[in-house]
Design a protein around this motif. Structure first.
Motif, PDB file in Angstrom:
ATOM      1  N   LEU A  50       0.636  -1.108   0.459  1.00 17.08           N
ATOM      2  CA  LEU A  50      -0.399  -0.109   0.120  1.00 17.08           C
ATOM      3  C   LEU A  50       0.585   1.498  -0.361  1.00 17.08           C
ATOM      4  CD1 LEU A  50      -2.529  -0.924   2.877  1.00 17.08           C
ATOM      5  CD2 LEU A  50      -2.575  -1.941   0.075  1.00 17.08           C
ATOM      6  N   ALA A  51       0.737   2.222  -0.878  1.00 17.61           N
ATOM      7  CA  ALA A  51       1.424   3.738  -0.804  1.00 17.61           C
ATOM      8  C   ALA A  51       0.648   4.213  -1.256  1.00 17.61           C
ATOM      9  CB  ALA A  51       2.022   3.463  -2.029  1.00 17.61           C
ATOM     10  N   SER A  52      -0.224   4.691  -0.174  1.00 15.90           N
ATOM     11  CA  SER A  52      -1.620   5.516  -0.189  1.00 15.90           C
ATOM     12  C   SER A  52      -1.145   6.601   0.484  1.00 15.90           C
ATOM     13  CB  SER A  52      -1.717   5.206   1.219  1.00 15.90           C
ATOM     14  OG  SER A  52      -4.083   5.878   1.518  1.00 15.90           O
ATOM     15  N   GLY A  53      -1.426   7.886  -0.379  1.00 20.94           N
ATOM     16  CA  GLY A  53      -1.100   9.387  -0.629  1.00 20.94           C
ATOM     17  C   GLY A  53       0.845   9.338  -0.029  1.00 20.94           C
ATOM     18  N   ILE A  54       1.832   8.811  -0.454  1.00 18.73           N
ATOM     19  CA  ILE A  54       2.861   8.909  -0.377  1.00 18.73           C
ATOM     20  C   ILE A  54       4.104   9.004  -1.151  1.00 18.73           C
ATOM     21  CG2 ILE A  54       2.976   6.032  -0.269  1.00 18.73           C
ATOM     22  CD1 ILE A  54       4.579   9.253   2.643  1.00 18.73           C
ATOM     23  N   LEU A  55       4.079   9.179  -2.374  1.00 19.93           N
ATOM     24  CA  LEU A  55       4.125   8.801  -3.373  1.00 19.93           C
ATOM     25  C   LEU A  55       4.398  10.269  -4.168  1.00 19.93           C
ATOM     26  CD1 LEU A  55       3.306   5.272  -5.759  1.00 19.93           C
ATOM     27  CD2 LEU A  55       6.333   6.770  -4.413  1.00 19.93           C
ATOM     28  N   HIS A  56       3.271  11.639  -3.957  1.00 17.67           N
ATOM     29  CA  HIS A  56       3.041  12.767  -4.146  1.00 17.67           C
ATOM     30  C   HIS A  56       4.166  13.345  -2.680  1.00 17.67           C
ATOM     31  CE1 HIS A  56      -0.342  12.194  -1.593  1.00 17.67           C
ATOM     32  NE2 HIS A  56       0.508  12.695  -1.229  1.00 17.67           N
ATOM     33  N   HIS A  57       4.474  12.956  -2.109  1.00 18.87           N
ATOM     34  CA  HIS A  57       6.172  13.579  -1.488  1.00 18.87           C
ATOM     35  C   HIS A  57       7.023  13.279  -1.724  1.00 18.87           C
ATOM     36  CE1 HIS A  57       2.374  15.496   1.920  1.00 18.87           C
ATOM     37  NE2 HIS A  57       2.043  14.071   1.319  1.00 18.87           N
TER      38      HIS A  57
ATOM     39  N   ASP B  78       9.379  15.435  -7.973  1.00 14.24           N
ATOM     40  CA  ASP B  78      10.404  14.304  -9.490  1.00 14.24           C
ATOM     41  C   ASP B  78      11.906  14.319  -8.731  1.00 14.24           C
ATOM     42  OD1 ASP B  78       7.881  15.167 -10.166  1.00 14.24           O
ATOM     43  OD2 ASP B  78       7.678  16.555 -11.315  1.00 14.24           O
ATOM     44  N   GLU B  79      13.041  15.011  -8.655  1.00 14.85           N
ATOM     45  CA  GLU B  79      14.127  14.699  -8.551  1.00 14.85           C
ATOM     46  C   GLU B  79      14.439  13.771  -8.141  1.00 14.85           C
ATOM     47  OE1 GLU B  79      13.645  18.355  -6.608  1.00 14.85           O
ATOM     48  OE2 GLU B  79      12.014  18.211  -8.316  1.00 14.85           O
ATOM     49  N   GLN B  80      13.826  13.263  -7.151  1.00 19.22           N
ATOM     50  CA  GLN B  80      14.397  11.969  -6.820  1.00 19.22           C
ATOM     51  C   GLN B  80      13.704  10.374  -7.215  1.00 19.22           C
ATOM     52  OE1 GLN B  80      12.813  11.878  -2.421  1.00 19.22           O
ATOM     53  NE2 GLN B  80      14.051  13.823  -1.693  1.00 19.22           N
ATOM     54  N   ASP B  81      12.616  11.375  -8.172  1.00 19.73           N
ATOM     55  CA  ASP B  81      12.107  10.238  -9.136  1.00 19.73           C
ATOM     56  C   ASP B  81      11.646   9.109  -8.817  1.00 19.73           C
ATOM     57  OD1 ASP B  81      11.528   8.287 -11.234  1.00 19.73           O
ATOM     58  OD2 ASP B  81      14.336   7.405 -11.858  1.00 19.73           O
ATOM     59  N   PRO B  82       9.990   8.917  -7.886  1.00 17.29           N
ATOM     60  CA  PRO B  82       9.231   8.761  -7.541  1.00 17.29           C
ATOM     61  C   PRO B  82       8.842   7.379  -8.628  1.00 17.29           C
ATOM     62  CG  PRO B  82       7.902  10.050  -8.290  1.00 17.29           C
ATOM     63  CD  PRO B  82       9.317  10.565  -7.924  1.00 17.29           C
ATOM     64  N   TRP B  83       9.063   7.691  -9.455  1.00 18.59           N
ATOM     65  CA  TRP B  83       8.552   6.144 -10.938  1.00 18.59           C
ATOM     66  C   TRP B  83       9.544   5.387 -10.058  1.00 18.59           C
ATOM     67  CZ3 TRP B  83       8.241  11.128 -12.173  1.00 18.59           C
ATOM     68  CH2 TRP B  83       7.410  11.704 -11.964  1.00 18.59           C
TER      69      TRP B  83
ATOM     70  N   TRP C 287      -3.134  12.823 -14.357  1.00 12.99           N
ATOM     71  CA  TRP C 287      -3.078  10.890 -15.373  1.00 12.99           C
ATOM     72  C   TRP C 287      -1.880  10.031 -15.627  1.00 12.99           C
ATOM     73  CZ3 TRP C 287      -7.510   9.361 -12.876  1.00 12.99           C
ATOM     74  CH2 TRP C 287      -8.742  10.113 -12.874  1.00 12.99           C
ATOM     75  N   ALA C 288      -1.007  11.046 -16.232  1.00 14.57           N
ATOM     76  CA  ALA C 288      -0.429  10.102 -17.371  1.00 14.57           C
ATOM     77  C   ALA C 288       1.029   9.935 -16.202  1.00 14.57           C
ATOM     78  CB  ALA C 288       0.026  11.767 -19.132  1.00 14.57           C
ATOM     79  N   GLU C 289       1.189  11.221 -15.379  1.00 16.23           N
ATOM     80  CA  GLU C 289       2.054  10.885 -14.313  1.00 16.23           C
ATOM     81  C   GLU C 289       1.805   9.802 -13.735  1.00 16.23           C
ATOM     82  OE1 GLU C 289       5.125  14.396 -13.889  1.00 16.23           O
ATOM     83  OE2 GLU C 289       2.465  14.976 -13.040  1.00 16.23           O
ATOM     84  N   LEU C 290       0.594   9.714 -13.334  1.00 12.19           N
ATOM     85  CA  LEU C 290       0.503   8.373 -12.305  1.00 12.19           C
ATOM     86  C   LEU C 290       0.396   7.821 -12.695  1.00 12.19           C
ATOM     87  CD1 LEU C 290      -2.931  10.552 -10.298  1.00 12.19           C
ATOM     88  CD2 LEU C 290      -0.333  10.297 -10.011  1.00 12.19           C
ATOM     89  N   ARG C 291      -0.070   7.277 -14.137  1.00 15.00           N
ATOM     90  CA  ARG C 291      -0.477   5.772 -14.932  1.00 15.00           C
ATOM     91  C   ARG C 291       1.170   5.330 -14.834  1.00 15.00           C
ATOM     92  NH1 ARG C 291      -3.983   8.688 -18.262  1.00 15.00           N
ATOM     93  NH2 ARG C 291      -5.783   8.172 -18.349  1.00 15.00           N
TER      94      ARG C 291
END
Length: 277
Positions: A165-172, A175-180, A229-233
């Motif tokens: 579960l990654a609920s409400g955490i990747l948005h923290h 981009d520089e830390q490359d969440p993808w 949406w594209a970034e989340l996909r």
């Protein structure tokens, strides 16, 4: 009058000495926004910046919590998952993941993961003698710190399907830390048949999203990226999406507690993906 030489901890009764209370914590700000009690002055200042940007922020947080509960009920009740790793779990609140899961099957094993020592302290106090649930301090940017922890190894059998579960955490993660890449590293720990659940702030080309993002980024917390949406996909690359896919939070299998006409409906999205190969 406060002693100007006192440490922040001295001015906040009950604050653990290892916690730097001059800086807000994601977990404690979220607790404040939800109406909890485990927060300090720096957290409240950051939370008030969020409220100033969007007065309905508490409803947004509650919509997210309700989405998390619905997703956990699906994973345990319909998908048959009996192992859960909750990354960035935050402070205990009403309807905790283990409570939702174990109400369906008491044998479900849950590992809560956070990097805030206050979460560790309160989580351990809450869990007490629960031998199927634990809380550890680790960093999602280093999956080995999660899955190689002895407490995780004791509860989670990585050879059998489990859910992350990654609920409400990747948005923290900026981009520089490359969440993808972080999401990809977590997905690689899943066996075939495992699931990844992700919810995130959504930038659906709405002015309120930009205003709320500024409230997070400039209000003291310094994190909170609203993504398209594209970034989340991209977070779900390589996974088979569970119906109804990646959608607005309140469109994901709504139940009787879901506010269909939520005024913050377009600011949050989520989905669950399954590893099939």
């Amino acid at each position: 009058m406060n002693d100007p030489s006192a440490r922040p901890q001295d001015l906040e009764p009950g604050a653990p000495p290892e916690v730097d209370l001059s800086r807000p914590s994601i977990a404690r700000v979220y607790d404040y926004v939800l109406g909890g009690k485990q927060h300090f002055e720096a957290d409240r200042r950051a939370g008030n910046s969020v409220f100033n940007a969007l007065p309905e922020s508490r409803l947004l947080a509650k919509d997210n919590r309700n989405l998390l509960r619905r997703m956990v009920r699906h994973l345990v009740g319909e998908a048959g998952i009996r192992q859960i790793v909750d990354v960035g779990s935050g402070l205990p609140t009403e309807g905790n993941v283990h409570e939702v899961a174990q109400a369906i099957d008491p044998s479900v094993r849950v590992v809560y993961v956070d990097n805030d020592p206050v979460v560790l302290a309160h989580g351990r106090a809450l869990l007490g003698e629960n031998d199927t649930t634990t809380v550890i301090t680790a960093d999602m940017r280093d999956p080995s710190s999660i899955f190689d922890d002895p407490a995780t190894r004791q509860l989670i059998d990585e050879s059998r399907p489990f859910a992350i579960l990654a609920s409400g955490i990747l948005h923290h993660l900026p981009d520089e830390q490359d969440p993808w890449a972080v999401a990809d590293a977590l997905k690689r720990r899943l066996p075939v048949g495992g699931y990844m659940m992700i919810t995130n702030f959504l930038d659906d080309d709405e002015p309120r999203a930009k205003a709320l993002e500024r409230g997070f980024l400039e209000g003291g917390l310094g994190t909170g990226r609203f993504r398209t949406w594209a970034e989340l996909r991209r977070f779900f690359d390589g996974l088979e999406m569970v119906e109804p896919g990646l959608v607005y939070a309140n469109d994901w299998r709504p139940d009787e507690l879901t506010l269909a006409d939520s005024p913050v409906h377009t600011l949050y999205a989520g989905g669950i993906g399954r590893r099939v190969a």
